[in-house]
Design an enzyme around this catalytic site. Sequence first.
Site, PDB file in Angstrom:
ATOM      1  N   LYS A  81     -14.104  -5.374 -27.443  1.00 45.71           N
ATOM      2  CA  LYS A  81     -16.125  -6.240 -27.153  1.00 45.71           C
ATOM      3  C   LYS A  81     -16.880  -6.119 -27.960  1.00 45.71           C
ATOM      4  O   LYS A  81     -17.459  -5.240 -29.021  1.00 45.71           O
ATOM      5  CB  LYS A  81     -16.438  -5.600 -25.337  1.00 45.71           C
ATOM      6  CG  LYS A  81     -15.314  -6.091 -24.527  1.00 45.71           C
ATOM      7  CD  LYS A  81     -15.240  -7.383 -24.345  1.00 45.71           C
ATOM      8  CE  LYS A  81     -15.800  -7.421 -23.559  1.00 45.71           C
ATOM      9  NZ  LYS A  81     -15.875  -8.043 -22.069  1.00 45.71           N
ATOM     10  N   TYR A 131     -63.285 -15.918  -1.955  1.00 46.33           N
ATOM     11  CA  TYR A 131     -62.361 -15.315  -2.377  1.00 46.33           C
ATOM     12  C   TYR A 131     -62.137 -14.716  -1.215  1.00 46.33           C
ATOM     13  O   TYR A 131     -62.651 -14.041  -0.083  1.00 46.33           O
ATOM     14  CB  TYR A 131     -63.441 -14.090  -3.185  1.00 46.33           C
ATOM     15  CG  TYR A 131     -62.345 -13.028  -3.968  1.00 46.33           C
ATOM     16  CD1 TYR A 131     -61.628 -13.045  -4.871  1.00 46.33           C
ATOM     17  CD2 TYR A 131     -62.615 -11.640  -2.752  1.00 46.33           C
ATOM     18  CE1 TYR A 131     -60.480 -11.658  -5.429  1.00 46.33           C
ATOM     19  CE2 TYR A 131     -61.190 -10.625  -3.586  1.00 46.33           C
ATOM     20  CZ  TYR A 131     -60.358 -10.622  -4.620  1.00 46.33           C
ATOM     21  OH  TYR A 131     -59.474  -9.456  -4.774  1.00 46.33           O
ATOM     22  N   SER A 141     -56.271  -1.729  -7.544  1.00 47.35           N
ATOM     23  CA  SER A 141     -55.697  -2.061  -8.289  1.00 47.35           C
ATOM     24  C   SER A 141     -55.681  -2.322  -9.894  1.00 47.35           C
ATOM     25  O   SER A 141     -54.732  -2.976 -10.700  1.00 47.35           O
ATOM     26  CB  SER A 141     -56.403  -3.122  -8.129  1.00 47.35           C
ATOM     27  OG  SER A 141     -57.434  -4.111  -8.463  1.00 47.35           O
ATOM     28  N   HIS A 185     -20.285 -33.188 -18.970  1.00 49.87           N
ATOM     29  CA  HIS A 185     -20.198 -32.497 -18.409  1.00 49.87           C
ATOM     30  C   HIS A 185     -19.229 -30.702 -19.000  1.00 49.87           C
ATOM     31  O   HIS A 185     -18.285 -30.504 -18.384  1.00 49.87           O
ATOM     32  CB  HIS A 185     -19.132 -33.532 -17.847  1.00 49.87           C
ATOM     33  CG  HIS A 185     -19.574 -34.463 -17.191  1.00 49.87           C
ATOM     34  ND1 HIS A 185     -20.529 -34.589 -16.134  1.00 49.87           N
ATOM     35  CD2 HIS A 185     -20.174 -35.886 -17.573  1.00 49.87           C
ATOM     36  CE1 HIS A 185     -20.826 -35.730 -15.521  1.00 49.87           C
ATOM     37  NE2 HIS A 185     -20.382 -36.622 -16.928  1.00 49.87           N
ATOM     38  N   GLU A 208     -27.623 -12.511 -22.445  1.00 49.70           N
ATOM     39  CA  GLU A 208     -27.633 -13.152 -21.542  1.00 49.70           C
ATOM     40  C   GLU A 208     -28.736 -12.430 -20.309  1.00 49.70           C
ATOM     41  O   GLU A 208     -29.502 -12.568 -19.059  1.00 49.70           O
ATOM     42  CB  GLU A 208     -26.550 -11.532 -20.494  1.00 49.70           C
ATOM     43  CG  GLU A 208     -24.951 -12.459 -21.251  1.00 49.70           C
ATOM     44  CD  GLU A 208     -23.874 -11.155 -20.995  1.00 49.70           C
ATOM     45  OE1 GLU A 208     -22.654 -10.898 -19.683  1.00 49.70           O
ATOM     46  OE2 GLU A 208     -23.328 -10.887 -21.877  1.00 49.70           O
ATOM     47  N   SER A 233     -18.319  -2.470 -25.581  1.00 51.10           N
ATOM     48  CA  SER A 233     -17.980  -2.192 -23.880  1.00 51.10           C
ATOM     49  C   SER A 233     -17.380  -0.236 -24.047  1.00 51.10           C
ATOM     50  O   SER A 233     -17.476  -0.155 -25.707  1.00 51.10           O
ATOM     51  CB  SER A 233     -16.914  -2.867 -23.780  1.00 51.10           C
ATOM     52  OG  SER A 233     -16.246  -2.093 -22.616  1.00 51.10           O
ATOM     53  N   GLN A 253     -55.771 -10.578  -5.635  1.00 51.83           N
ATOM     54  CA  GLN A 253     -56.044  -9.483  -6.397  1.00 51.83           C
ATOM     55  C   GLN A 253     -54.076  -9.579  -6.896  1.00 51.83           C
ATOM     56  O   GLN A 253     -53.728  -8.581  -7.879  1.00 51.83           O
ATOM     57  CB  GLN A 253     -55.753  -8.025  -5.917  1.00 51.83           C
ATOM     58  CG  GLN A 253     -55.642  -7.152  -6.520  1.00 51.83           C
ATOM     59  CD  GLN A 253     -56.381  -5.413  -6.044  1.00 51.83           C
ATOM     60  OE1 GLN A 253     -57.441  -5.411  -6.347  1.00 51.83           O
ATOM     61  NE2 GLN A 253     -55.735  -4.343  -4.974  1.00 51.83           N
ATOM     62  N   LYS A 304     -52.369 -10.657  -9.867  1.00 46.67           N
ATOM     63  CA  LYS A 304     -51.904 -10.180 -11.799  1.00 46.67           C
ATOM     64  C   LYS A 304     -50.719  -9.686 -12.032  1.00 46.67           C
ATOM     65  O   LYS A 304     -50.086 -10.095 -13.430  1.00 46.67           O
ATOM     66  CB  LYS A 304     -52.711  -8.715 -11.731  1.00 46.67           C
ATOM     67  CG  LYS A 304     -54.748  -9.582 -12.455  1.00 46.67           C
ATOM     68  CD  LYS A 304     -55.874  -8.995 -12.173  1.00 46.67           C
ATOM     69  CE  LYS A 304     -55.725  -8.768 -10.869  1.00 46.67           C
ATOM     70  NZ  LYS A 304     -56.954 -10.069 -10.467  1.00 46.67           N
ATOM     71  N   ASN A 339     -65.710 -11.243  -7.619  1.00 44.93           N
ATOM     72  CA  ASN A 339     -65.054 -11.802  -7.397  1.00 44.93           C
ATOM     73  C   ASN A 339     -64.894 -13.148  -8.378  1.00 44.93           C
ATOM     74  O   ASN A 339     -64.393 -13.632  -9.331  1.00 44.93           O
ATOM     75  CB  ASN A 339     -65.697 -13.146  -5.997  1.00 44.93           C
ATOM     76  CG  ASN A 339     -65.517 -12.301  -5.138  1.00 44.93           C
ATOM     77  OD1 ASN A 339     -65.215 -10.916  -4.380  1.00 44.93           O
ATOM     78  ND2 ASN A 339     -66.272 -12.178  -3.897  1.00 44.93           N
TER      79      ASN A 339
HETATM   80  N1  ARG Z   1     -59.653  -6.146  -7.897  1.00 45.68           N
HETATM   81  C1  ARG Z   1     -60.579  -7.312  -7.047  1.00 45.68           C
HETATM   82  C2  ARG Z   1     -58.849  -8.425  -7.221  1.00 45.68           C
HETATM   83  O1  ARG Z   1     -58.364  -8.423  -8.195  1.00 45.68           O
HETATM   84  C3  ARG Z   1     -61.061  -7.762  -8.037  1.00 45.68           C
HETATM   85  C4  ARG Z   1     -62.329  -8.438  -7.147  1.00 45.68           C
HETATM   86  C5  ARG Z   1     -62.640  -8.171  -5.480  1.00 45.68           C
HETATM   87  N2  ARG Z   1     -63.648  -8.311  -4.639  1.00 45.68           N
HETATM   88  C6  ARG Z   1     -63.830  -8.265  -3.589  1.00 45.68           C
HETATM   89  N3  ARG Z   1     -64.233  -8.757  -3.344  1.00 45.68           N
HETATM   90  N4  ARG Z   1     -63.021  -7.290  -3.110  1.00 45.68           N
HETATM   91  O2  ARG Z   1     -58.964  -9.416  -7.386  1.00 45.68           O
END
Ligand code: ARG
Length: 457
Positions: A283, A317, A23, A156, A290, A277, A322, A325, A110
């Site tokens: 234009k 967890y 990640s 409306h 938009e 345009s 992951q 994000k 975690n």
């Molecule tokens: N890169 C992982 C995440 O974003 C970090 C946590 C990983 N934990 C594990 N037990 N593999 O979630």
Amino acid sequence: MSKLWQGRTSGDTNAAADEFNSSIAFDKRLYKQDIRGSMAHAAMLKKQGIISGQSADRIIGGLEGILADLESGRLEIDPSAEDIHMFVEQILTERIGSDGKKLHTARSRNDQVALDTRLWCLDEIDGIKKALFGLIDVLSARAGESKDVIMPGYTHLQRAQPVSFAHHLLAYAWMFLRDIQRLSDCRKRTDVSVIGCCALAGTTYDTDRALEAGLLGLSGVNENSLDGVSDRDFCAELLFDLSTIMMHLSRFCEELILWSSWEFRFIELSDSFTTGSSIMPQKKNPDMAELIRGKTARVYGDLMTVMALMKSLPLAYNKDMQEDKPALFDAVDNVKACIAVFTPMVSEMKINAGNMLSAANGGFINATDLADYLVGKGLPFRSAYKISGELVAFCISNGLTLESCPIDIYKQTCELIDDDVYEAVNIENCMNRRTSLGGPAADSVERQIASLKKQLE
Ligand code: ARG
């Protein structure tokens, strides 16, 4: 990089699996929060006597160096690392030796990733709130200069009753104020330390979670370790708040697009926020408005990603998490970019008061006022409504307006009507008599601006 977690397994992992699992490409954005968290963790371990003062000081010094080198570009993030947490720890150990290996005592990735994400959200919430403050300032200023600009208010998308352009702008200011309040509320639940929950079941070390939270400047500590590591409510909540901001921006943008069309010509967007345009020389396209409308879909998608991601996940967890994000980062980036373009676009747009007034004069938006006038003469509202409707129908079929309708037609339709009817249907009067709390009259607009200002303090 060799893997910090290798112990039970020793065989090489598949290269595609490594890349798939990693990640770092996106969570490298958490480096500051990760280092901040680790410094606090080392300080807590030292204070509790879990690691020696000397080891802790070397860890903190090492982390400071890593942060400085990342900021200056002297150290580059290794794209082949598994994630930002592993990367920082690995570099630390490379630099300070075996003391670096003590940092991960009494914690897990975690609780670490949950903490880092919370710290990141807190920083971003503050930034977005500030941007919304700026937007409300601009709306208040533009409202201040357009208190007397009369436009048709719509329902409306049909002309309904007169409002001022200021009143219409302020309707959005109130939405953005609620957005700020929602962010502040979300902030409270994000501002909670989960470090010390460890992998899922706390720890046997004598940690001081409150101390660590204090070092991080966080207001509270969560009370269940399973919940701490598996909770992503704060992400979903922030994404909902961001989606609501986008909903408001997209509604506003839709109106800017309509208003800047030749059919309306209520406003003109400045050249700096429009495009031409490649084929049609005449234009002037409202691309930015938009695009904001379009990016709203994306932010909604990010919210759905996290809601779907968390659905049915067993405690605690799971690696699925992951995926929170990319969605979170995408939504925050887009909301910030949208507000940054939207605010100056509204600040620079030209208000065509004359065209708004013409539209206000041509659409029988004073028909309710005519009915109210008859109520003033003693008729029940329903009867007054019917007479007003008949007069509107007459005017439409004879190319007249309520302002230009001859007095004998008025009198023929209802004997209660007198010369003072013209004052009653005058658009300006119709707008300015709407002094009810929250109404569009100039006084009310001023009250709203003052109240917004007060509530923002
Ligand atoms: N890169 C992982 C995440 O974003 C970090 C946590 C990983 N934990 C594990 N037990 N593999 O979630």
